[in-house]
Design a protein around this motif. Sequence first.
Motif, PDB file in Angstrom:
ATOM      1  N   LYS A  25       4.532  17.533  15.271  1.00  0.00           N
ATOM      2  CA  LYS A  25       3.776  16.865  14.204  1.00  0.00           C
ATOM      3  C   LYS A  25       4.585  16.819  12.921  1.00  0.00           C
ATOM      4  CE  LYS A  25      -0.377  17.485  11.354  1.00  0.00           C
ATOM      5  NZ  LYS A  25       0.356  17.851  10.126  1.00  0.00           N
ATOM      6  N   ASP A  26       5.223  17.946  12.577  1.00  0.00           N
ATOM      7  CA  ASP A  26       5.999  18.006  11.333  1.00  0.00           C
ATOM      8  C   ASP A  26       7.217  17.098  11.367  1.00  0.00           C
ATOM      9  OD1 ASP A  26       4.208  19.784  10.344  1.00  0.00           O
ATOM     10  OD2 ASP A  26       5.472  21.567  10.575  1.00  0.00           O
ATOM     11  N   SER A  27       7.755  16.862  12.560  1.00  0.00           N
ATOM     12  CA  SER A  27       8.914  15.965  12.651  1.00  0.00           C
ATOM     13  C   SER A  27       8.558  14.554  12.202  1.00  0.00           C
ATOM     14  CB  SER A  27       9.452  15.941  14.085  1.00  0.00           C
ATOM     15  OG  SER A  27       8.519  15.301  14.966  1.00  0.00           O
ATOM     16  N   VAL A  28       7.270  14.235  12.267  1.00  0.00           N
ATOM     17  CA  VAL A  28       6.803  12.926  11.819  1.00  0.00           C
ATOM     18  C   VAL A  28       6.220  12.994  10.418  1.00  0.00           C
ATOM     19  CG1 VAL A  28       5.135  11.080  12.261  1.00  0.00           C
ATOM     20  CG2 VAL A  28       6.340  12.153  14.172  1.00  0.00           C
ATOM     21  N   SER A  29       5.419  14.013  10.141  1.00  0.00           N
ATOM     22  CA  SER A  29       4.610  14.029   8.926  1.00  0.00           C
ATOM     23  C   SER A  29       5.136  14.906   7.809  1.00  0.00           C
ATOM     24  CB  SER A  29       3.184  14.489   9.263  1.00  0.00           C
ATOM     25  OG  SER A  29       2.595  13.625  10.200  1.00  0.00           O
ATOM     26  N   ALA A  30       5.912  15.930   8.131  1.00  0.00           N
ATOM     27  CA  ALA A  30       6.320  16.872   7.095  1.00  0.00           C
ATOM     28  C   ALA A  30       7.401  16.271   6.202  1.00  0.00           C
ATOM     29  CB  ALA A  30       6.817  18.161   7.735  1.00  0.00           C
ATOM     30  N   VAL A  31       7.520  16.830   5.029  1.00  0.00           N
ATOM     31  CA  VAL A  31       8.514  16.361   4.059  1.00  0.00           C
ATOM     32  C   VAL A  31       9.886  16.880   4.459  1.00  0.00           C
ATOM     33  CG1 VAL A  31       9.266  16.473   1.661  1.00  0.00           C
ATOM     34  CG2 VAL A  31       6.820  16.272   2.199  1.00  0.00           C
ATOM     35  N   ASN A  32      10.858  15.952   4.551  1.00  0.00           N
ATOM     36  CA  ASN A  32      12.249  16.304   4.791  1.00  0.00           C
ATOM     37  C   ASN A  32      12.992  16.158   3.467  1.00  0.00           C
ATOM     38  OD1 ASN A  32      15.071  16.111   5.394  1.00  0.00           O
ATOM     39  ND2 ASN A  32      14.554  15.658   7.529  1.00  0.00           N
ATOM     40  N   LEU A  33      13.387  17.264   2.865  1.00  0.00           N
ATOM     41  CA  LEU A  33      13.978  17.223   1.529  1.00  0.00           C
ATOM     42  C   LEU A  33      15.292  16.454   1.504  1.00  0.00           C
ATOM     43  CD1 LEU A  33      13.197  20.847   0.276  1.00  0.00           C
ATOM     44  CD2 LEU A  33      12.088  18.709  -0.382  1.00  0.00           C
ATOM     45  N   ASP A  34      16.059  16.523   2.587  1.00  0.00           N
ATOM     46  CA  ASP A  34      17.310  15.748   2.641  1.00  0.00           C
ATOM     47  C   ASP A  34      17.008  14.253   2.604  1.00  0.00           C
ATOM     48  OD1 ASP A  34      18.808  18.054   2.762  1.00  0.00           O
ATOM     49  OD2 ASP A  34      18.877  18.088   4.956  1.00  0.00           O
ATOM     50  N   GLU A  35      16.019  13.861   3.387  1.00  0.00           N
ATOM     51  CA  GLU A  35      15.636  12.446   3.412  1.00  0.00           C
ATOM     52  C   GLU A  35      15.098  11.998   2.064  1.00  0.00           C
ATOM     53  OE1 GLU A  35      12.450   9.519   5.739  1.00  0.00           O
ATOM     54  OE2 GLU A  35      12.848  11.547   6.473  1.00  0.00           O
ATOM     55  N   GLU A  36      14.305  12.861   1.416  1.00  0.00           N
ATOM     56  CA  GLU A  36      13.744  12.499   0.118  1.00  0.00           C
ATOM     57  C   GLU A  36      14.828  12.411  -0.944  1.00  0.00           C
ATOM     58  OE1 GLU A  36      10.738  11.473  -0.040  1.00  0.00           O
ATOM     59  OE2 GLU A  36      10.230  12.101   1.998  1.00  0.00           O
ATOM     60  N   ALA A  37      15.861  13.264  -0.825  1.00  0.00           N
ATOM     61  CA  ALA A  37      16.972  13.206  -1.779  1.00  0.00           C
ATOM     62  C   ALA A  37      17.705  11.874  -1.666  1.00  0.00           C
ATOM     63  CB  ALA A  37      17.933  14.371  -1.536  1.00  0.00           C
ATOM     64  N   ASP A  90       0.842  -1.199   0.000  1.00  0.00           N
ATOM     65  CA  ASP A  90       0.000   0.000   0.000  1.00  0.00           C
ATOM     66  C   ASP A  90       0.873   1.244   0.000  1.00  0.00           C
ATOM     67  OD1 ASP A  90       0.800   0.723   2.644  1.00  0.00           O
ATOM     68  OD2 ASP A  90      -0.771  -0.516   3.503  1.00  0.00           O
ATOM     69  N   ILE A  91       0.217   2.370  -0.213  1.00  0.00           N
ATOM     70  CA  ILE A  91       0.855   3.686  -0.126  1.00  0.00           C
ATOM     71  C   ILE A  91       0.141   4.423   0.998  1.00  0.00           C
ATOM     72  CG2 ILE A  91       1.318   5.865  -1.314  1.00  0.00           C
ATOM     73  CD1 ILE A  91       1.116   4.262  -3.952  1.00  0.00           C
ATOM     74  N   SER A  92       0.874   4.783   2.024  1.00  0.00           N
ATOM     75  CA  SER A  92       0.239   5.349   3.217  1.00  0.00           C
ATOM     76  C   SER A  92       0.863   6.683   3.606  1.00  0.00           C
ATOM     77  CB  SER A  92       0.360   4.370   4.388  1.00  0.00           C
ATOM     78  OG  SER A  92       1.730   4.123   4.674  1.00  0.00           O
ATOM     79  N   ARG A  93       0.057   7.473   4.350  1.00  0.00           N
ATOM     80  CA  ARG A  93       0.582   8.709   4.937  1.00  0.00           C
ATOM     81  C   ARG A  93       1.390   8.378   6.187  1.00  0.00           C
ATOM     82  NH1 ARG A  93      -3.503  12.828   6.760  1.00  0.00           N
ATOM     83  NH2 ARG A  93      -4.332  11.027   7.873  1.00  0.00           N
ATOM     84  N   VAL A  94       2.366   9.213   6.455  1.00  0.00           N
ATOM     85  CA  VAL A  94       3.132   9.078   7.688  1.00  0.00           C
ATOM     86  C   VAL A  94       2.572  10.107   8.670  1.00  0.00           C
ATOM     87  CG1 VAL A  94       5.402   9.156   8.763  1.00  0.00           C
ATOM     88  CG2 VAL A  94       5.156   8.376   6.394  1.00  0.00           C
ATOM     89  N   THR A  95       1.759   9.648   9.591  1.00  0.00           N
ATOM     90  CA  THR A  95       1.109  10.558  10.541  1.00  0.00           C
ATOM     91  C   THR A  95       1.086   9.942  11.933  1.00  0.00           C
ATOM     92  OG1 THR A  95      -1.100   9.654  10.095  1.00  0.00           O
ATOM     93  CG2 THR A  95      -0.396  11.538   8.757  1.00  0.00           C
ATOM     94  N   ASP A  96       0.827  10.810  12.910  1.00  0.00           N
ATOM     95  CA  ASP A  96       0.638  10.384  14.294  1.00  0.00           C
ATOM     96  C   ASP A  96      -0.617  11.081  14.799  1.00  0.00           C
ATOM     97  OD1 ASP A  96       0.704  10.443  17.219  1.00  0.00           O
ATOM     98  OD2 ASP A  96       2.729   9.617  17.044  1.00  0.00           O
ATOM     99  N   TYR A  97      -1.672  10.330  15.048  1.00  0.00           N
ATOM    100  CA  TYR A  97      -2.956  10.928  15.424  1.00  0.00           C
ATOM    101  C   TYR A  97      -2.823  11.755  16.701  1.00  0.00           C
ATOM    102  CZ  TYR A  97      -7.739  11.403  17.090  1.00  0.00           C
ATOM    103  OH  TYR A  97      -8.911  11.918  17.555  1.00  0.00           O
ATOM    104  N   TYR A  98      -2.070  11.286  17.653  1.00  0.00           N
ATOM    105  CA  TYR A  98      -1.912  12.003  18.913  1.00  0.00           C
ATOM    106  C   TYR A  98      -1.282  13.375  18.676  1.00  0.00           C
ATOM    107  CZ  TYR A  98       0.005  13.332  23.452  1.00  0.00           C
ATOM    108  OH  TYR A  98       0.336  14.029  24.574  1.00  0.00           O
ATOM    109  N   LEU A  99      -0.235  13.431  17.861  1.00  0.00           N
ATOM    110  CA  LEU A  99       0.425  14.704  17.580  1.00  0.00           C
ATOM    111  C   LEU A  99      -0.492  15.640  16.792  1.00  0.00           C
ATOM    112  CD1 LEU A  99       4.032  13.479  16.667  1.00  0.00           C
ATOM    113  CD2 LEU A  99       3.214  14.422  18.835  1.00  0.00           C
ATOM    114  N   THR A 100      -1.276  15.078  15.885  1.00  0.00           N
ATOM    115  CA  THR A 100      -2.217  15.898  15.121  1.00  0.00           C
ATOM    116  C   THR A 100      -3.288  16.475  16.037  1.00  0.00           C
ATOM    117  OG1 THR A 100      -1.868  14.527  13.157  1.00  0.00           O
ATOM    118  CG2 THR A 100      -3.830  15.912  13.187  1.00  0.00           C
ATOM    119  N   ALA A 101      -3.798  15.664  16.969  1.00  0.00           N
ATOM    120  CA  ALA A 101      -4.808  16.136  17.917  1.00  0.00           C
ATOM    121  C   ALA A 101      -4.238  17.236  18.815  1.00  0.00           C
ATOM    122  CB  ALA A 101      -5.323  14.973  18.759  1.00  0.00           C
ATOM    123  N   GLN A 102      -2.950  17.129  19.150  1.00  0.00           N
ATOM    124  CA  GLN A 102      -2.313  18.178  19.942  1.00  0.00           C
ATOM    125  C   GLN A 102      -2.295  19.507  19.190  1.00  0.00           C
ATOM    126  OE1 GLN A 102       1.612  16.855  21.299  1.00  0.00           O
ATOM    127  NE2 GLN A 102       0.830  16.910  23.398  1.00  0.00           N
TER     128      GLN A 102
END
Length: 650
Positions: free
Chosen positions: A607-619, A58-70
Amino acid sequence: MSLLEIAKSGLLASQTALGITSHNVANANTAGYSRQRVRPEAFSGYGDGQGWGVLVQDISRVTDYYLTAQVWDSTSYSSSKKVTYQYLDGLDRVLGSESSSISQGINAFFGEISAASADPASIAYRQETLSSADLLAQRFNALNEYIESQSRLAGLQAEQSISEANTLIERIASYNKNIIAGGQITAGELLDQRDQAITQLAEYIGITVLEQGDGGYNVYLQSGQPLVMGDGQYNTLGVRQSLQDPAHLDFLLDNGTAQTVFKSDPGGSIGALLGYQTEVLSRASNELGRVSLILADQVNQTLSGGADMAGFSGAPDNHLFADINWLEDASRIEPVTGNAILGVDVTDMTALQDVAHYELRIVSATNYEIHAIDNAGSSSLVTSGTNLADLQTGVSFNGLNLKHHTESALGGTLQNGDVYRINFPIAGSPAASRVVEEVNSGNSQVMVVINDSKQLTISDYNLHVSGGLYTITRQTDGTSWSGAVADLDSGVSIDGFTVAVRGSTLANGDQFVLQPTRQGAGLIRMTMKDPRSLAFAAVDPAGAPPPGDNTNLEKLLALQSEQLIQGNSTLMEGFIQTVGYVGVLTAQAKVESETSISLLEKATLAKDSVSAVNLDEEAVNLIRFQQSYDANARVITVSQNLFDTLLAMF
């Protein structure tokens, strides 16, 4: 499975991973976007012990519900605190401004009175006193108008915010339906859009979000009432003019068939706006109104006890400010013909009648008649007399007392044929406008008449009738007074004012809100036209007082230092308390606003540390997936070479 098929599966998996990585990079700056990941899984074949390649599970989002609720919680809290601080900061600046400060106005007013004590007969000093009184009244009016404008602005902003919140609620419900319909193959972008809409909604109200097993979200108000159900159903928000205070708004939840009023704080910017109206502005208005009422009442009372330059005492023109309960004194009598000085006062407010006006008619050298004129112009005799001298001591009728002032020869005499119009409207008077009707089952009119301004509090009061008894409750501390409802027909006095009912006796279930001081600062006006009417001297039974007499002026000047507010504070201290109250709230709101912004930033970073795009990591991922793609392509080449070699053997 053949080598070619295995390599083909790896090639396709790598291609998918490259596509998702490119998609992440392209949306690195998209608000609310959550990075996506491919989840590959080895394909073990059909039980023959051999590997059969790879499948994209599958193709999934990288999220954390607890951090999003915060983030949602922090967004509501921050929005509430920022809005509160913005409004409080404006109010604090205006109250503390030298150009609008009541303290400056009070000092200037009593300063002019002090200056006049050197020469009480000076018209110039007297005119300066009138001018300073007028400017002081204007300061009260200006501050009151600013408070009212803040209330109106907060109401308009709340209405606009609710409209935008309802749009978001409808959008979230639509997202829910589409997500549930999509099942396990729902696009991550749709989930992101729903989360982003909830974040925007959290700016307006406090919410609680619960995820359901089918992927839908149930969204609730922080008090537990449902807003959005996972199946696409939703309720909307609304406001209406408060029945307890027409200047404020009530918060509503609308399910399409009924509206429910909620008194609890809904949170977010909407909760801050409504709370600012009902808590901060109401108290500021009441405190400012109390100071203005005490000032006007005590100054007028003091002047009524002295004598002006013509020798008049307690005449209509001797009041510096408008009457705090009724139509201003100078406007109550209009000579149609005649030049006598007449005054009219209230003796029994429960006996007052709603008529268009009255007329005093001098029908002979000794006889007079008082007629009531209704709205149709019809006249009816109320009372009459055969001795004009009765009017010098006062003639009472329908709760009023009419007096002919003869302290000075300048007052004129009553002559046969004279007609005087007596104006005393009840509707629209300060006494009537201090009452807000919640439930009034009859034709009763409740009035609040201030009879001891020095005992006024800053509270509003609830009046409720049940079981033949009335209960009046002070809102600030819950203190209550009760008695037979019929007692209100003759008037009940508490906290410096009297509550009285005209018309029919109140019925069970009737409810009113009493606001003794709310409109005080808006209604204060300097009404004296002639500086000679300032009663600076003591009353002299022999006639006009000596020109240099400042006996009553000294009493007037003493009001500045007298503790007129419940025996505890001077007028100046009363205003300073208002400034201090708002100042403390503003300082607290500033700290809370800054803290809330910091908390929101931290929650967003987490939240972004888990879900946001890290360009270095993507490279790095691009290089890794490209290498995987190249390796699988190489396997295909090897497979082709092997196949060619095999063909060459035949």
